[in-house]
Design a protein around this motif. Structure first.
Motif, PDB file in Angstrom:
ATOM      1  N   ASP A 213       4.713 -64.477   4.804  1.00  0.00           N
ATOM      2  CA  ASP A 213       4.700 -65.303   5.863  1.00  0.00           C
ATOM      3  C   ASP A 213       5.729 -64.846   6.758  1.00  0.00           C
ATOM      4  OD1 ASP A 213       3.273 -67.529   4.730  1.00  0.00           O
ATOM      5  OD2 ASP A 213       4.933 -67.722   3.379  1.00  0.00           O
ATOM      6  N   HIS A 214       6.659 -63.739   6.209  1.00  0.00           N
ATOM      7  CA  HIS A 214       7.836 -63.388   6.849  1.00  0.00           C
ATOM      8  C   HIS A 214       8.091 -61.996   6.678  1.00  0.00           C
ATOM      9  CE1 HIS A 214      12.430 -63.940   7.419  1.00  0.00           C
ATOM     10  NE2 HIS A 214      12.027 -63.167   8.332  1.00  0.00           N
ATOM     11  N   VAL A 215       8.039 -61.053   7.301  1.00  0.00           N
ATOM     12  CA  VAL A 215       8.094 -59.770   7.109  1.00  0.00           C
ATOM     13  C   VAL A 215       9.302 -59.124   7.749  1.00  0.00           C
ATOM     14  CG1 VAL A 215       7.053 -57.359   7.492  1.00  0.00           C
ATOM     15  CG2 VAL A 215       5.407 -59.220   7.410  1.00  0.00           C
ATOM     16  N   VAL A 216      10.293 -58.370   6.971  1.00  0.00           N
ATOM     17  CA  VAL A 216      11.488 -57.684   7.407  1.00  0.00           C
ATOM     18  C   VAL A 216      11.356 -56.279   6.951  1.00  0.00           C
ATOM     19  CG1 VAL A 216      14.060 -57.944   6.975  1.00  0.00           C
ATOM     20  CG2 VAL A 216      12.531 -60.135   6.885  1.00  0.00           C
ATOM     21  N   ARG A 217      11.847 -55.641   7.606  1.00  0.00           N
ATOM     22  CA  ARG A 217      11.840 -54.332   7.625  1.00  0.00           C
ATOM     23  C   ARG A 217      13.144 -53.752   7.689  1.00  0.00           C
ATOM     24  NH1 ARG A 217       7.174 -50.967   7.517  1.00  0.00           N
ATOM     25  NH2 ARG A 217       5.995 -52.717   8.782  1.00  0.00           N
ATOM     26  N   LEU A 218      13.510 -53.017   6.603  1.00  0.00           N
ATOM     27  CA  LEU A 218      14.849 -52.304   6.727  1.00  0.00           C
ATOM     28  C   LEU A 218      14.822 -50.631   6.620  1.00  0.00           C
ATOM     29  CD1 LEU A 218      16.702 -53.591   3.339  1.00  0.00           C
ATOM     30  CD2 LEU A 218      17.731 -53.877   5.755  1.00  0.00           C
ATOM     31  N   ARG A 219      15.872 -50.116   7.592  1.00  0.00           N
ATOM     32  CA  ARG A 219      15.975 -48.650   7.814  1.00  0.00           C
ATOM     33  C   ARG A 219      17.447 -48.217   7.580  1.00  0.00           C
ATOM     34  NH1 ARG A 219      12.673 -46.943  12.468  1.00  0.00           N
ATOM     35  NH2 ARG A 219      11.179 -47.744  11.263  1.00  0.00           N
ATOM     36  N   SER A 220      17.807 -47.447   6.626  1.00  0.00           N
ATOM     37  CA  SER A 220      19.325 -47.012   6.551  1.00  0.00           C
ATOM     38  C   SER A 220      20.124 -48.179   6.653  1.00  0.00           C
ATOM     39  CB  SER A 220      19.613 -46.233   7.763  1.00  0.00           C
ATOM     40  OG  SER A 220      18.832 -45.211   7.623  1.00  0.00           O
ATOM     41  N   GLY A 221      19.740 -49.406   5.861  1.00  0.00           N
ATOM     42  CA  GLY A 221      20.637 -50.409   5.799  1.00  0.00           C
ATOM     43  C   GLY A 221      20.683 -51.472   7.011  1.00  0.00           C
ATOM     44  N   ARG A 222      19.871 -51.196   8.158  1.00  0.00           N
ATOM     45  CA  ARG A 222      19.557 -52.145   9.209  1.00  0.00           C
ATOM     46  C   ARG A 222      18.344 -52.878   9.162  1.00  0.00           C
ATOM     47  NH1 ARG A 222      23.743 -51.353  12.759  1.00  0.00           N
ATOM     48  NH2 ARG A 222      24.881 -49.095  12.783  1.00  0.00           N
ATOM     49  N   ILE A 223      18.307 -53.989   9.772  1.00  0.00           N
ATOM     50  CA  ILE A 223      16.852 -54.811   9.913  1.00  0.00           C
ATOM     51  C   ILE A 223      16.385 -54.120  11.187  1.00  0.00           C
ATOM     52  CG2 ILE A 223      15.924 -56.818  10.184  1.00  0.00           C
ATOM     53  CD1 ILE A 223      17.625 -58.260   8.303  1.00  0.00           C
ATOM     54  N   VAL A 224      15.216 -53.526  11.367  1.00  0.00           N
ATOM     55  CA  VAL A 224      14.704 -53.006  12.259  1.00  0.00           C
ATOM     56  C   VAL A 224      13.436 -53.758  12.738  1.00  0.00           C
ATOM     57  CG1 VAL A 224      15.477 -50.931  12.021  1.00  0.00           C
ATOM     58  CG2 VAL A 224      13.349 -51.231  10.964  1.00  0.00           C
ATOM     59  N   GLU A 225      12.891 -54.901  11.868  1.00  0.00           N
ATOM     60  CA  GLU A 225      11.807 -55.664  12.174  1.00  0.00           C
ATOM     61  C   GLU A 225      12.158 -56.778  11.397  1.00  0.00           C
ATOM     62  OE1 GLU A 225       8.146 -53.951  11.185  1.00  0.00           O
ATOM     63  OE2 GLU A 225       7.059 -55.692  11.887  1.00  0.00           O
ATOM     64  N   ASP A 226      11.611 -58.227  12.258  1.00  0.00           N
ATOM     65  CA  ASP A 226      12.007 -59.313  11.618  1.00  0.00           C
ATOM     66  C   ASP A 226      10.937 -60.427  12.122  1.00  0.00           C
ATOM     67  OD1 ASP A 226      12.623 -61.874  10.325  1.00  0.00           O
ATOM     68  OD2 ASP A 226      14.827 -61.587  10.578  1.00  0.00           O
ATOM     69  N   ARG A 227       9.859 -60.683  11.537  1.00  0.00           N
ATOM     70  CA  ARG A 227       8.964 -61.440  12.120  1.00  0.00           C
ATOM     71  C   ARG A 227       8.197 -62.295  11.352  1.00  0.00           C
ATOM     72  NH1 ARG A 227       3.603 -58.873  11.299  1.00  0.00           N
ATOM     73  NH2 ARG A 227       4.129 -56.964  10.287  1.00  0.00           N
ATOM     74  N   ARG A 228       7.802 -63.594  11.771  1.00  0.00           N
ATOM     75  CA  ARG A 228       6.922 -64.588  10.912  1.00  0.00           C
ATOM     76  C   ARG A 228       5.447 -64.303  11.359  1.00  0.00           C
ATOM     77  NH1 ARG A 228      12.142 -66.718  10.618  1.00  0.00           N
ATOM     78  NH2 ARG A 228      12.591 -67.084   8.266  1.00  0.00           N
ATOM     79  N   VAL A 229       4.643 -64.580  10.267  1.00  0.00           N
ATOM     80  CA  VAL A 229       3.306 -64.373  10.355  1.00  0.00           C
ATOM     81  C   VAL A 229       2.366 -65.688  10.272  1.00  0.00           C
ATOM     82  CG1 VAL A 229       1.330 -63.044   9.261  1.00  0.00           C
ATOM     83  CG2 VAL A 229       3.666 -62.069   9.327  1.00  0.00           C
TER      84      VAL A 229
END
Ligand code: ADP
Ligand code: MG
Length: 240
Positions: A213-229
């Motif tokens: 329902d909620h997708v979060v993407r991490l890269r090198s310790g930072r959130i680079v994507e945060d979206r709800r589906v």
């Protein structure tokens, strides 16, 4: 703009987690802002080393941020320690790990009891939890007598036996192939949809995001994507 009215079960505000100091410091999490809402399945994606385990541990009170705040339920756990923190970890959070972390000399039932006892729940909770994961008839088997998928189901029973609002899963299918891993995802989705658990899954396995329902993407310790589906797929359709 519609404003979400769902209850927040976890909130991280400007969270940093740094290991070491000076020029060799490792920034495992940087300026992480994240809200997990009640009843959702959040999938946190990222390659190895991107900070997924650190994020989960900080959210569950196993690890402490170097900066920022962490709220679980309605408790700000950032500065809690001792018994106060232990109480939150016991009552509010269940953990599921990649390699199950079962005690090999205890049966499935005893592995679940170990946790249930800690929280002074009655024995019914143990039977209920094993039933939830479909292992009632394997209760007296030892981990070595169970398949990997079954061992992970015992670990999930252990995590949900306390009925924690928040279920934190670190690569829960990481040690399993598709055939044994998918039923684990189906189970986690059912726990969210039918039992009202909030489920956070961290994984490097991109296709698992399809059930979120909620997708979060991490890269090198930072959130680079945060979206709800709006319409995540049924976990039974996830392929990898
Ligand atoms: P992931 O779970 O995404 O693989 P981790 O959260 O385990 O990532 O690690 C994030 C970064 O922090 C990595 O660079 C890792 O090497 C580092 N790290 C994790 N734990 C420690 C520790 N206890 N001491 C030093 N560095 C650590
Ligand atoms: Mg990890």
């Amino acid at each position: 703009m519609p404003v979400s009215t769902r209850t927040v079960v976890a909130r991280l505000t400007q969270v940093d987690r740094t290991y070491g100091e000076g020029p060799t410091a490792i920034h495992a999490l940087r300026d992480v802002e994240l809200t997990i809402e009640e009843g959702e399945i959040a999938v946190i994606l990222g390659p190895s080393g991107s900070g997924k385990t650190t994020l989960l541990n900080v959210m569950g009170g196993i690890d402490r941020p170097t900066a920022g705040r962490v709220v679980v339920g309605d408790v700000d756990i950032t500065d809690l320690d001792g018994e106060d923190l232990t109480d939150v970890r016991r009552e509010a959070v269940g953990f599921v790990f990649q390699f199950f972390n079962l005690v090999p000399t205890l049966t499935a039932r005893e592995n679940v009891e170990l946790i249930a006892e800690l929280t002074s729940r009655d024995g019914e909770a143990v039977g209920w939890a094993l039933g939830e994961v479909g292992l009632t008839d394997r209760a007296d088997h030892f981990p070595g007598q169970l398949s990997g998928g079954e061992q992970q189901r015992v670990a999930i029973a252990r995590a949900v036996s306390k009925r924690p609002p928040l279920l934190l899963c670190d690569e829960p299918t990481g040690a399993l192939d598709l055939e044994t891993g998918r039923p684990i995802l189906v189970l986690l989705q059912r726990l969210a949809r039918e039992d009202g658990h909030t489920v956070v899954i961290v994984t490097h396995n991109q296709p698992i995001a399809a059930m979120a329902d909620h997708v979060v993407r991490l890269r090198s310790g930072r959130i680079v994507e945060d979206r709800r589906v709006e319409n995540p797929v049924d976990a039974s359709e996830v392929e990898w």
